[in-house]
Design a protein around this motif. Structure first.
Motif, PDB file in Angstrom:
ATOM      1  N   CYS A 221      37.668  33.419  34.083  1.00 13.83           N
ATOM      2  CA  CYS A 221      38.700  34.307  34.622  1.00 13.83           C
ATOM      3  C   CYS A 221      39.415  33.587  35.769  1.00 13.83           C
ATOM      4  O   CYS A 221      38.933  32.575  36.280  1.00 13.83           O
ATOM      5  CB  CYS A 221      38.095  35.624  35.108  1.00 13.83           C
ATOM      6  SG  CYS A 221      36.935  35.444  36.473  1.00 13.83           S
ATOM      7  N   ASP A 222      40.550  34.142  36.164  1.00 11.33           N
ATOM      8  CA  ASP A 222      41.319  33.552  37.263  1.00 11.33           C
ATOM      9  C   ASP A 222      40.506  33.493  38.546  1.00 11.33           C
ATOM     10  O   ASP A 222      40.613  32.534  39.312  1.00 11.33           O
ATOM     11  CB  ASP A 222      42.589  34.364  37.518  1.00 11.33           C
ATOM     12  CG  ASP A 222      43.658  34.171  36.455  1.00 11.33           C
ATOM     13  OD1 ASP A 222      43.519  33.264  35.603  1.00 11.33           O
ATOM     14  OD2 ASP A 222      44.648  34.920  36.494  1.00 11.33           O
TER      15      ASP A 222
ATOM     16  N   HIS B 283      46.088  32.136  31.876  1.00 14.00           N
ATOM     17  CA  HIS B 283      45.272  33.300  32.241  1.00 14.00           C
ATOM     18  C   HIS B 283      44.494  33.890  31.067  1.00 14.00           C
ATOM     19  O   HIS B 283      43.917  34.958  31.185  1.00 14.00           O
ATOM     20  CB  HIS B 283      46.120  34.399  32.894  1.00 14.00           C
ATOM     21  CG  HIS B 283      47.024  33.897  33.972  1.00 14.00           C
ATOM     22  ND1 HIS B 283      46.555  33.523  35.212  1.00 14.00           N
ATOM     23  CD2 HIS B 283      48.361  33.672  33.986  1.00 14.00           C
ATOM     24  CE1 HIS B 283      47.585  33.113  35.945  1.00 14.00           C
ATOM     25  NE2 HIS B 283      48.680  33.174  35.223  1.00 14.00           N
TER      26      HIS B 283
END
Length: 70
Positions: free
Chosen positions: A31-32, A65
């Motif tokens: 994830c970011d 993303h």
């Protein structure tokens, strides 16, 4: 064109993307938030939009993303 300091590689089959910072593997992000943590650990300046700034980050393969394999 100068090389960007952060490269997020294509997602692997099991999910997650390898993150390379200044030609050193920083880890596998899912994830970011994890990418940002890798950047914090190496002391890079952080801003809200750093992951969308092509001067800093190159997203390879797939959409930015997105951490799931196609």
């Amino acid at each position: 064109m100068a090389e960007v300091p952060i490269v997020v590689h294509p997602a692997i089959e099991q999910g997650g993307r390898a993150v390379v910072v200044r030609n050193e593997v920083a880890g596998l992000a899912h994830c970011d938030r994890e990418v940002v943590e890798f950047l914090r650990r190496v002391g890079l300046p952080l801003s809200d939009d750093i992951l969308d700034d092509p001067v800093w980050v190159e997203w390879r393969g797939g959409r930015a993303h997105d951490y799931e394999a196609a």
